[in-house]
Each structure stands twice: as C-alpha cells, then as structure tokens.
Write an enzyme that holds these catalytic residues in place. Structure first.
Site, PDB file in Angstrom:
ATOM      1  N   ARG A 243     -32.117 -40.867  15.578  1.00 30.17           N
ATOM      2  CA  ARG A 243     -30.694 -41.404  15.871  1.00 30.17           C
ATOM      3  C   ARG A 243     -30.929 -42.601  16.751  1.00 30.17           C
ATOM      4  NH1 ARG A 243     -29.118 -38.273  12.420  1.00 30.17           N
ATOM      5  NH2 ARG A 243     -27.454 -36.913  12.664  1.00 30.17           N
ATOM      6  N   GLU A 272     -23.337 -47.794  14.183  1.00 29.71           N
ATOM      7  CA  GLU A 272     -24.030 -48.154  12.893  1.00 29.71           C
ATOM      8  C   GLU A 272     -22.875 -48.475  12.140  1.00 29.71           C
ATOM      9  OE1 GLU A 272     -27.632 -45.030  12.213  1.00 29.71           O
ATOM     10  OE2 GLU A 272     -25.780 -44.592  11.591  1.00 29.71           O
ATOM     11  N   HIS A 291     -29.241 -46.485   7.540  1.00 29.83           N
ATOM     12  CA  HIS A 291     -29.331 -45.097   7.669  1.00 29.83           C
ATOM     13  C   HIS A 291     -29.062 -44.469   6.423  1.00 29.83           C
ATOM     14  CE1 HIS A 291     -28.088 -41.388  10.612  1.00 29.83           C
ATOM     15  NE2 HIS A 291     -28.967 -41.271   9.774  1.00 29.83           N
TER      16      HIS A 291
END
Length: 327
Positions: A243, A272, A291
């Site tokens: 993360r 993000e 991601h």
C-alpha cells in the site's frame, strides 16, 4: 427462479470503476444486480432489497451514509486481501459480515512484483522510449542497468505473496532474506532458500532490492521513512506492492533526488493516482504502475467468483468461507 435471486449492490458495469461485462455475468448468475447510481436515484425502493455488497476496486466506498441506506445488508464482500479501506469493527457492529479473497491474488501480485523489479533493474521503460523515439538513430550506451541474477533480495512481509515472490526470485539465483512478524517454518525457508533477518535494519543494509509486501496496519503505516531509506545501499532499489501509505513518499523523493538509493518501482502510491505535479512522477529513476497487481483476466474472474461465494453464504445464513475476523 429468476425472481427468487437475492439483491446485490455493485459499483457499475463498465466504466472506470465497474465490472467488465463477463465479470458482471458471473454475479448475475446468482444475484439481481443494483448499481450504485441506481440505488442513489431510488434508495427507498432498492435499499431494503440489498442483502450483499460487492466491493470491487474499493468501490462503492463503504461509508456510514451508504450503509444506512441498506437495512437488510448481511455482508460486504471485498475483492483482494487488504481490508484497510473498510471499517470492519463498525460494519460488524451493524450485524454485517466482512469477507475478502485471500490467496486468489497471490500469483498475479507476485508476478507483477518481479516484473517491476526486472523492469527497474534493466531500465525497460527508458529503453522502450529510446527504441520508439523518432529521433533515435543510434542506441545510447547510457542505458546500463543492474544485475538481478545473484543479487540480494530482501522481502519485508513473508506472507503468501511474499513467499511466492521468493519462489520466483529463486529462479534468478537471488540471495533471499526476509523480515516478518513471525519466522516462517524451516521447511518454508528451505523451499525458497530464504534466510530470516531478526531486524528490519539488517535486511535493509544487506539487500540490493528491497521488496515491501506487508498489509497496511497501524504498525506498518510509514514503515519505510527517512531512517530506513538511509540504511539501504546507495545502489539499492525499493519495490512496493503493498500500500502506498507504507512508504513515506516525501522521504522517498528525498532519497532518490539525493542518490541515497538507486531507484524505486511502485505499484501503489498515496493517493492513487498521484497529483499530476507530484515530484515522484518527474524522477527518471522511478517506475510507477497504477495498482495493477491483480489485473489479469484469470485473477479477476477468480476474485469475483470468490466474492460471490462469500456473499451467497452470508445471504443463505451459512458460514462465510473468507470472513474477516479481527483479533
């Protein structure tokens, strides 16, 4: 019978945050689908019908305002392993179960971890840009990378994903060390040739590549900061597939700009996406992917099937296979 299917809330079909049609079809085999936008347009009609919520790519955001619209909700079935985006105690206090999909994402995430490591080490993105540049007439000698074979890899977090990363790294004859809350069994260590580091500092000082594969918790938030980066080798690369909040991004920018470490390869950031003027985006030594650790058709399909299985169990009053129970 079609009319007997329970109702499930999802984000949307298609769109940036929605389900591919083939994935939505998996859900439709077992549930009536209500999309988030439809719910908001008529909460009185749809809210009481919804018994399950599928949380895909963190959407829809599971916040108290939404949960108040769903009085019949029995389960929040999330895709992926991490549940840091969910307030599990609060959700449970409403009599609602929470489930995730452990194991399903491990292979694809480990694959991407190695892809990031290799791409950063061998400067693949820069090489691609040179190769397609219309101005290129000679291949420059400056594109020198670093060796992966026989290099040392330090894995922070040797859970299932970390162990699978080690399996892949073994194929490159990497010297693998790891740091974990609990030491793995001697059999697990032998299987991948990994050695345990009692301290994080020991791992950081020994590793050519530092791979972060921990869950985001209060203990791991900001785990890699100025001090930790200063311990790493100046030739080392930081790879983060956990993360974004696990790494102090300001400290990382400082370390890269000053040359305290060689490079970083990140599949996760915070937020993000990053603001378009964030300094990480302008550093040639940084490789960032959006991601996508779980983004394969096979993994996505397995995730949705597992989410559906968890949701059906909760609706039917059966034990939820992957229920999250905080200790």
């Amino acid at each position: 019978m079609e009319e007997e299917k329970p109702w499930v809330l999802i984000s949307e079909v298609g769109g940036d945050h929605g389900y591919l049609a083939e994935l939505a079809d998996i859900v439709k085999q077992h549930f009536h689908i209500i999309c988030y936008k439809e719910l908001l347009e008529n909460p009185e009609l749809y809210g009481p019908k919804v018994q399950a919520l599928l949380n895909w790519k963190f959407c829809p955001v599971v916040e108290p305002e939404l949960l108040r619209l769903l009085p019949s909700l029995k389960v929040v079935a999330s895709g992926g392993v991490g549940v840091d985006h969910l307030d599990v105690p609060f959700i449970n206090s409403l009599g609602v179960k929470v489930a995730n999909t452990p194991g399903v994402v491990s292979d694809s995430t480990a694959d991407l971890a190695m892809a990031l490591l290799l791409a950063s080490a061998r400067r693949i993105l820069e090489g691609h840009q040179v190769a397609i540049d219309p101005k290129t007439v000679l291949i420059p000698q400056r594109l020198m990378g670093v060796e992966v074979t026989n290099a040392s890899l330090g894995i922070i977090g040797m859970g299932e994903i970390g162990h699978k990363i080690a399996q892949r790294a073994k194929g490159f004859d990497m010297k693998i060390v790891y740091h974990n809350r609990r030491r793995r069994s001697a059999e697990d260590e032998r299987a991948v040739g990994a050695k345990f580091c009692e301290s994080l500092d020991e791992l950081l000082g020994r590793s050519d590549f530092v791979m972060v594969a921990v869950k985001l918790t209060a203990e791991t938030r900001g785990l890699i900061g100025h001090r930790e980066l200063s311990i790493m080798k100046p030739t080392a690369t930081l790879v983060n597939i956990s993360r974004g909040q696990v790494v102090d991004q300001n400290a990382l920018v400082d370390a890269l700009q000053s040359g305290r470490i060689r490079a970083a390869a990140l599949d996760v950031t915070h937020p993000e996406p990053l603001p378009r003027d964030h300094p990480l985006l302008g550093l040639p030594s940084v490789l960032i992917t959006p991601h996508i650790g779980i983004n394969t058709f096979t993994t996505a399909r397995r995730m949705v099937e597992r989410m559906v299985r968890n949701a059906r169990a909760a609706v039917e009053g059966s034990p939820v296979p992957d229920e999250v129970k905080l200790q």
